[in-house]
Enzyme design. Structure first.
Site, PDB file in Angstrom:
ATOM      1  CG  ASP A 194      -0.310  -0.511   2.478  1.00  0.00           C
ATOM      2  OD1 ASP A 194       0.919  -0.346   2.632  1.00  0.00           O
ATOM      3  OD2 ASP A 194      -1.017  -1.090   3.325  1.00  0.00           O
ATOM      4  CG  HIS A 201      -6.571  -2.865   8.773  1.00  0.00           C
ATOM      5  ND1 HIS A 201      -6.694  -2.123   9.927  1.00  0.00           N
ATOM      6  CD2 HIS A 201      -5.382  -2.496   8.221  1.00  0.00           C
ATOM      7  CE1 HIS A 201      -5.637  -1.343  10.066  1.00  0.00           C
ATOM      8  NE2 HIS A 201      -4.827  -1.552   9.043  1.00  0.00           N
ATOM      9  CD  GLU A 239      -8.989   0.800   7.341  1.00  0.00           C
ATOM     10  OE1 GLU A 239      -8.845  -0.068   8.219  1.00  0.00           O
ATOM     11  OE2 GLU A 239      -8.448   1.925   7.417  1.00  0.00           O
TER      12      GLU A 239
END
Length: 276
Positions: free
Chosen positions: A72, A143, A148
């Site tokens: 990410d 998560h 999420e």
């Protein structure tokens, strides 16, 4: 599914690093055969990265023929910002090993077309032959990456709005100022990680204990995205004692009873093993 229970954070980090080391060595990467490794950021993998750096510097391991894909990146944070995940990976790992810059792949949170960036990332993974081993950590709410609670368990790389709990948890990296914390991120999807040949999840600390319980003993639930990996054929959860506080005593005893077998996975490889 394997659950590896070590005494503390340092032992869990070392076990994980040895496991990654052995996976790369047994794969036997070369100019026409790259090992593809998925990587996380955050405080949990730091100990593992330090050990991998040590193995690289003492000649046990090379990343010359390894391609990495990070989970990410924040949206809107300059690439050279000290808290960008690009900066994190280079400062804490990449600049200390022999990996080539062109073989490291991190999502660009400043791309003009964010979804096109996400789609291109998926294609790069596919073109590299898929991920051999995806390493991840989790948040206290279970998560994985920035998937999420409530995220689809078949999701792909995409733009995500961050939950308030995640923003608050990350505020410590931004001088405690919530207004400085990015509210959006680009993240691989749960389905993206599930496509990896093998997944290793690092979970340490008492504050992650309920998430580990949800991951191991409770059912698959999109409100706890880490639970999806119960259905992956090759998942290894690596944790410390503190993270097991919410597990049943019987569960802990069961997995500890197999540690004599699992520890063989991280033994030093002799030259004959590396050739196979």
């Amino acid at each position: 599914m394997k659950l590896i229970i070590l005494n503390d954070y340092d032992q869990a980090s070392e076990w994980a690093a040895k496991y990654i080391r052995n996976k790369i060595l047994l794969f036997g990467p070369g100019p026409d055969k790259y090992f593809t490794l998925g990587l996380p950021t955050g405080s949990t993998p730091l100990g593992c990265y330090k050990k991998l750096i040590q193995y690289c510097k003492n000649g046990e391991l090379s990343f010359q023929y390894v391609k990495t894909f990070n989970m990410d990146e924040y949206v809107g944070l300059p690439r050279d910002h000290p808290e960008s995940y690009h900066s994190f990976m280079w400062n804490n790992f990449f600049k200390h090993i022999d990996i080539r810059a062109e073989n490291t792949h991190i999502l660009d949170g400043n791309a003009a077309d964010l979804q096109a960036e996400c789609d291109a990332f998926e294609k790069k993974i596919m073109d590299a032959g898929g991920i051999e081993l995806f390493v991840g950590g989790i948040g206290p709410d279970g998560h994985i990456a920035f998937n999420e609670p409530g995220s689809s368990l078949v999701s792909r790389t995409r733009v995500k709005t961050l939950a308030k709990d995640t923003i608050m948890a990350n505020a410590r990296f931004f001088d405690g100022d919530l207004s400085k914390v990015p509210t959006m991120a680009l993240t691989v999807g749960v389905g993206t990680v599930m496509d990896a040949k093998e997944v290793m999840i690092l979970i340490t600390g008492a504050h992650k204990a309920f998430a580990l319980y949800k991951a191991i003993e409770d059912g698959v639930n999109h409100m706890w995205t880490v639970s999806a990996f119960q259905q992956h054929p090759q998942t290894v959860f690596v944790c410390d004692e503190d993270a097991t506080l919410e597990l049943r005593v019987k569960t802990v005893k069961y997995f500890k009873g197999m540690m004599h077998v699992h520890n063989k996975l991280v033994e030093s490889l002799n030259s004959e093993s590396k050739k196979k």
